[in-house]
Design an enzyme around this catalytic site. Structure first.
Site, PDB file in Angstrom:
ATOM      1  N   SER A  16       0.883  -1.323  -0.081  1.00 46.54           N
ATOM      2  CA  SER A  16       0.282  -0.239   0.269  1.00 46.54           C
ATOM      3  C   SER A  16       0.835   1.328   0.123  1.00 46.54           C
ATOM      4  CB  SER A  16      -1.022   0.068   1.080  1.00 46.54           C
ATOM      5  OG  SER A  16      -0.230  -0.018   2.342  1.00 46.54           O
TER       6      SER A  16
ATOM      7  N   PHE B 217       6.941  -3.984  11.171  1.00 42.28           N
ATOM      8  CA  PHE B 217       7.008  -2.545  10.732  1.00 42.28           C
ATOM      9  C   PHE B 217       5.624  -2.044  10.005  1.00 42.28           C
ATOM     10  CE2 PHE B 217      11.534  -3.950  10.019  1.00 42.28           C
ATOM     11  CZ  PHE B 217      12.061  -2.685  10.911  1.00 42.28           C
TER      12      PHE B 217
ATOM     13  N   SER C  48       7.143   4.929  17.939  1.00 38.32           N
ATOM     14  CA  SER C  48       7.388   6.246  17.318  1.00 38.32           C
ATOM     15  C   SER C  48       7.552   7.022  18.633  1.00 38.32           C
ATOM     16  CB  SER C  48       6.458   6.557  16.407  1.00 38.32           C
ATOM     17  OG  SER C  48       6.492   8.112  16.432  1.00 38.32           O
TER      18      SER C  48
ATOM     19  N   TYR D 177      -2.453   8.862  14.333  1.00 39.96           N
ATOM     20  CA  TYR D 177      -1.192   7.987  13.945  1.00 39.96           C
ATOM     21  C   TYR D 177      -0.548   7.804  15.626  1.00 39.96           C
ATOM     22  CZ  TYR D 177       3.525   6.744  13.172  1.00 39.96           C
ATOM     23  OH  TYR D 177       4.893   6.187  13.111  1.00 39.96           O
TER      24      TYR D 177
ATOM     25  N   LYS E  53       0.144   3.965  17.780  1.00 44.47           N
ATOM     26  CA  LYS E  53       1.034   3.588  18.496  1.00 44.47           C
ATOM     27  C   LYS E  53       1.047   2.946  19.935  1.00 44.47           C
ATOM     28  CE  LYS E  53       3.449   3.213  14.416  1.00 44.47           C
ATOM     29  NZ  LYS E  53       3.764   1.999  13.793  1.00 44.47           N
TER      30      LYS E  53
ATOM     31  N   TYR F 298      11.164   5.085  17.489  1.00 44.13           N
ATOM     32  CA  TYR F 298      12.240   5.770  16.803  1.00 44.13           C
ATOM     33  C   TYR F 298      11.818   7.269  16.800  1.00 44.13           C
ATOM     34  CZ  TYR F 298      11.160   1.282  13.991  1.00 44.13           C
ATOM     35  OH  TYR F 298      11.185  -0.100  13.759  1.00 44.13           O
TER      36      TYR F 298
HETATM   37  P1  NAD Z   1       6.462   2.650   5.237  1.00 45.22           P
HETATM   38  O1  NAD Z   1       5.260   3.146   4.540  1.00 45.22           O
HETATM   39  O2  NAD Z   1       7.707   3.100   4.040  1.00 45.22           O
HETATM   40  O3  NAD Z   1       6.652   1.048   5.262  1.00 45.22           O
HETATM   41  C1  NAD Z   1       5.269   0.502   6.135  1.00 45.22           C
HETATM   42  C2  NAD Z   1       4.839  -0.692   5.096  1.00 45.22           C
HETATM   43  O4  NAD Z   1       3.935  -1.285   5.707  1.00 45.22           O
HETATM   44  C3  NAD Z   1       4.802  -0.195   3.764  1.00 45.22           C
HETATM   45  O5  NAD Z   1       5.597  -0.901   2.680  1.00 45.22           O
HETATM   46  C4  NAD Z   1       3.138  -0.562   3.498  1.00 45.22           C
HETATM   47  O6  NAD Z   1       2.774  -1.050   2.287  1.00 45.22           O
HETATM   48  C5  NAD Z   1       3.005  -1.690   4.514  1.00 45.22           C
HETATM   49  N1  NAD Z   1       1.633  -1.698   5.040  1.00 45.22           N
HETATM   50  C6  NAD Z   1       0.966  -0.806   5.531  1.00 45.22           C
HETATM   51  N2  NAD Z   1      -0.041  -1.497   5.978  1.00 45.22           N
HETATM   52  C7  NAD Z   1      -0.226  -2.740   5.916  1.00 45.22           C
HETATM   53  C8  NAD Z   1      -1.037  -3.853   6.025  1.00 45.22           C
HETATM   54  N3  NAD Z   1      -2.451  -3.620   6.595  1.00 45.22           N
HETATM   55  N4  NAD Z   1      -0.581  -5.175   5.873  1.00 45.22           N
HETATM   56  C9  NAD Z   1       0.554  -5.320   4.999  1.00 45.22           C
HETATM   57  N5  NAD Z   1       1.368  -4.231   4.947  1.00 45.22           N
HETATM   58  C10 NAD Z   1       0.911  -2.758   5.253  1.00 45.22           C
HETATM   59  O7  NAD Z   1       6.972   3.215   6.392  1.00 45.22           O
HETATM   60  P2  NAD Z   1       8.396   3.170   7.068  1.00 45.22           P
HETATM   61  O8  NAD Z   1       8.886   4.800   7.419  1.00 45.22           O
HETATM   62  O9  NAD Z   1       9.302   2.259   6.854  1.00 45.22           O
HETATM   63  O10 NAD Z   1       7.884   2.903   8.621  1.00 45.22           O
HETATM   64  C11 NAD Z   1       7.886   1.627   9.307  1.00 45.22           C
HETATM   65  C12 NAD Z   1       7.290   1.545  10.653  1.00 45.22           C
HETATM   66  O11 NAD Z   1       8.007   2.396  11.464  1.00 45.22           O
HETATM   67  C13 NAD Z   1       5.943   2.008  10.743  1.00 45.22           C
HETATM   68  O12 NAD Z   1       5.203   1.182  11.570  1.00 45.22           O
HETATM   69  C14 NAD Z   1       5.815   3.600  11.099  1.00 45.22           C
HETATM   70  O13 NAD Z   1       4.808   4.017  11.693  1.00 45.22           O
HETATM   71  C15 NAD Z   1       7.175   3.530  12.100  1.00 45.22           C
HETATM   72  N6  NAD Z   1       7.746   4.665  12.146  1.00 45.22           N
HETATM   73  C16 NAD Z   1       8.207   5.167  11.189  1.00 45.22           C
HETATM   74  C17 NAD Z   1       8.852   6.605  11.412  1.00 45.22           C
HETATM   75  C18 NAD Z   1       9.340   7.274  10.108  1.00 45.22           C
HETATM   76  O14 NAD Z   1       9.668   8.614  10.233  1.00 45.22           O
HETATM   77  N7  NAD Z   1       9.576   6.994   8.725  1.00 45.22           N
HETATM   78  C19 NAD Z   1       8.903   7.270  12.636  1.00 45.22           C
HETATM   79  C20 NAD Z   1       8.379   6.316  13.610  1.00 45.22           C
HETATM   80  C21 NAD Z   1       7.912   5.023  13.547  1.00 45.22           C
HETATM   81  C1  UD1 Z   2       7.158  13.934  11.916  1.00 40.18           C
HETATM   82  C2  UD1 Z   2       5.633  13.589  12.395  1.00 40.18           C
HETATM   83  C3  UD1 Z   2       6.038  12.308  13.562  1.00 40.18           C
HETATM   84  C4  UD1 Z   2       6.857  11.333  13.010  1.00 40.18           C
HETATM   85  C5  UD1 Z   2       8.172  12.044  12.733  1.00 40.18           C
HETATM   86  C6  UD1 Z   2       9.216  11.163  12.255  1.00 40.18           C
HETATM   87  C7  UD1 Z   2       4.181  15.606  12.094  1.00 40.18           C
HETATM   88  C8  UD1 Z   2       3.270  16.366  12.750  1.00 40.18           C
HETATM   89  N1  UD1 Z   2       4.829  14.631  12.909  1.00 40.18           N
HETATM   90  O1  UD1 Z   2       7.472  14.856  13.032  1.00 40.18           O
HETATM   91  O2  UD1 Z   2       4.771  11.816  13.933  1.00 40.18           O
HETATM   92  O3  UD1 Z   2       7.188  10.680  14.162  1.00 40.18           O
HETATM   93  O4  UD1 Z   2       7.715  12.908  11.507  1.00 40.18           O
HETATM   94  O5  UD1 Z   2       8.847  10.647  10.850  1.00 40.18           O
HETATM   95  O6  UD1 Z   2       4.161  15.123  10.664  1.00 40.18           O
HETATM   96  N2  UD1 Z   2       9.716  20.960   8.612  1.00 40.18           N
HETATM   97  C9  UD1 Z   2       9.994  22.275   7.663  1.00 40.18           C
HETATM   98  N3  UD1 Z   2       9.322  22.216   6.449  1.00 40.18           N
HETATM   99  C10 UD1 Z   2       8.831  21.035   5.884  1.00 40.18           C
HETATM  100  C11 UD1 Z   2       8.735  19.769   6.813  1.00 40.18           C
HETATM  101  C12 UD1 Z   2       9.387  19.858   8.060  1.00 40.18           C
HETATM  102  O7  UD1 Z   2      10.350  23.180   8.120  1.00 40.18           O
HETATM  103  O8  UD1 Z   2       8.491  20.968   4.731  1.00 40.18           O
HETATM  104  C13 UD1 Z   2      10.260  21.039   9.967  1.00 40.18           C
HETATM  105  C14 UD1 Z   2       9.233  20.824  11.066  1.00 40.18           C
HETATM  106  O9  UD1 Z   2       8.761  22.082  11.466  1.00 40.18           O
HETATM  107  C15 UD1 Z   2      10.395  20.080  11.957  1.00 40.18           C
HETATM  108  C16 UD1 Z   2      11.304  19.606  11.250  1.00 40.18           C
HETATM  109  O10 UD1 Z   2      11.477  20.075   9.922  1.00 40.18           O
HETATM  110  O11 UD1 Z   2      10.852  21.217  13.021  1.00 40.18           O
HETATM  111  C17 UD1 Z   2      11.250  18.023  11.056  1.00 40.18           C
HETATM  112  O12 UD1 Z   2       9.751  17.817  10.555  1.00 40.18           O
HETATM  113  P1  UD1 Z   2       9.414  16.247  10.087  1.00 40.18           P
HETATM  114  O13 UD1 Z   2      10.487  15.793   9.186  1.00 40.18           O
HETATM  115  O14 UD1 Z   2       7.926  16.592   9.546  1.00 40.18           O
HETATM  116  O15 UD1 Z   2       9.515  15.400  11.351  1.00 40.18           O
HETATM  117  P2  UD1 Z   2       8.629  15.761  12.818  1.00 40.18           P
HETATM  118  O16 UD1 Z   2       8.081  17.073  12.793  1.00 40.18           O
HETATM  119  O17 UD1 Z   2       9.630  15.310  13.755  1.00 40.18           O
END
Ligand code: NAD
Ligand code: UD1
Length: 355
Positions: free
Chosen positions: A47, A93, A137, A161, A165, A189
């Protein structure tokens, strides 16, 4: 290590189910798993990812892990994967992760993220698999009372969201209370960024990126004109928001450390279960510092303009990483310049992302 082949099942202590394994963090963790000698098996409904990432995993590691396209809520399909492979542990994940989207579609987020985890735990229990690492997260902390943020800081999620979590963390806790045979590591993370150093794999968001680093990458590569800096009147060194950016390969290696801890009975002495651990670097950078570092790493000018604050944003957020060091013996190694250089290598070689 492979032990024997019986009834078409791959009998292996090292077979790890990676849900969401074609996604951004999942795919990088699959590469780290293979490098560490594990055999990942991937499930994903695609997705938010593409199957072509599997070609890149093969290019980097020489191995193409088994992949099943299925939705985590499909219990029968998931059950078949557990029948086919002798899974030792699961890294979970799979989930939806866009904060803004979760505010607009809370039910879709709760249903997808929570139901997926419940179905997974049911199938795991049925097959006697009771070791799980869960992707939580830093967003569960919300506006934390103090920084650096410790794991015992009171959770205060501010959007569906983050709340999904937090709810899942509590569900896992209840599962453990009912059956202390489980081993659970919940990883919170901070801000994962960057890409595999080969430039073959990286972050490939759909549509307009929500997050800072992928947006900057797309400006650098010419897909977007300029980056909007959301506010420069925060109480930080230059007025822009501070976050704890962590290289995705450091994050991936954090999972290997957690897995090794779970696998070794001797190491598993924790009374606190599930174990909750922050994965970050422990230091924060401002938006302006990120723009400057990316510009240096890419050799490109990054045009920006200061706009108003993004609703819901906090001034500063970075991790207390004491527990990760103590319990996992893990620490992030890569610098901000590594994060930017690797993100740029990926973006410049794959301007439109995965094929
Ligand atoms: P991502 O969207 O790239 O990867 C998540 C994957 O899960 C996708 O490939 C999607 O297709 C799959 N997926 C979603 N719903 C599904 C379902 N019902 N069945 C099967 N597959 C499903 O995201 P990511 O950045 O790799 O994040 C991975 C995990 O880490 C997530 O749970 C996310 O919430 C968590 N996380 C991510 C961040 C971030 O900033 N990237 C930060 C904190 C936590
Ligand atoms: C976002 C998510 C958070 C998630 C985290 C990690 C939101 C409100 N929160 O937070 O839930 O866990 O990512 O992936 O989306 N910024 C700019 N311009 C932009 C984008 C961001 O100035 O176009 C700034 C933001 O104000 C912030 C910093 O960059 O100060 C980082 O932003 P972002 O990458 O979106 O991460 P988080 O705000 O930490």
């Amino acid at each position: 290590m492979m032990k024997s082949i019986k009834n078409k099942k791959t009998i292996s202590e090292s077979t790890i189910l990676v849900t969401g394994g074609t996604g951004y963090i999942g795919s990088h963790t699959v590469v780290a798993l293979i490098a560490a000698g594990f055999n990942p098996v991937i499930v994903d409904n695609l997705s938010n990812s593409k199957a072509s990432v599997l070609d890149r995993i093969k290019k980097i590691t020489g191995k193409r892990p088994p992949f099943y396209k299925l939705d985590m809520r499909n219990r029968a399909a998931l059950n078949k994967v557990f029948q086919k492979h002798q899974i030792a542990s699961v890294i979970h994940f799979a989930g939806l992760k866009a904060v803004g989207e979760s505010v607009a579609e809370p039910l879709r987020y709760y249903e997808n993220n929570i139901q997926s985890t419940i179905t997974l735990c049911n199938v795991m229990a049925k097959h006697g698999v009771k070791k799980i690492i869960f992707s939580s997260s830093a967003s569960v902390y919300g506006q934390a009372s103090g920084i650096p943020i410790r794991e015992d800081s009171a959770p205060a999620p501010t959007n569906p969201y983050a709340r999904s979590k937090w709810i899942i963390e509590q569900i896992l806790q209840d599962v453990y209370i009912a059956d202390p045979g489980w081993r659970m590591v919940l990883l919170r993370y901070f801000n994962p960024v960057g890409a595999h150093e080969s430039g073959q794999m990286g972050e490939d968001p759909r549509g307009i990126p929500n997050n800072l680093m992928p947006y900057i990458s797309q400006v650098a590569v010419g897909r977007r004109n300029k980056i909007n800096v959301f506010g420069n009147d925060y109480p930080t060194s230059d007025g822009t928001g501070v976050r704890d950016y962590i290289h995705v390969m450091d994050l991936a290696e954090g999972h290997i450390a957690a897995l090794k801890k779970m696998e070794k009975k001797t190491l598993w002495k924790s009374k606190q279960n599930p174990i909750i651990i922050n994965l970050g670097t422990g230091r924060g950078y401002t938006v302006m510092e990120i723009i400057q570092a990316f510009s240096k790493a890419s050799g490109k000018k990054i045009p920006y303009r200061i706009t108003k604050r993004r609703p819901g944003d906090i001034a500063a957020c970075y991790a207390d990483i004491t527990l990760a060091g103590k319990l996992l013996g893990w620490k992030a190694k890569r610098s901000l310049l590594d994060m930017c250089a690797d993100a740029w290598r990926w973006q410049s070689r794959n301007p439109q992302g995965y094929p």
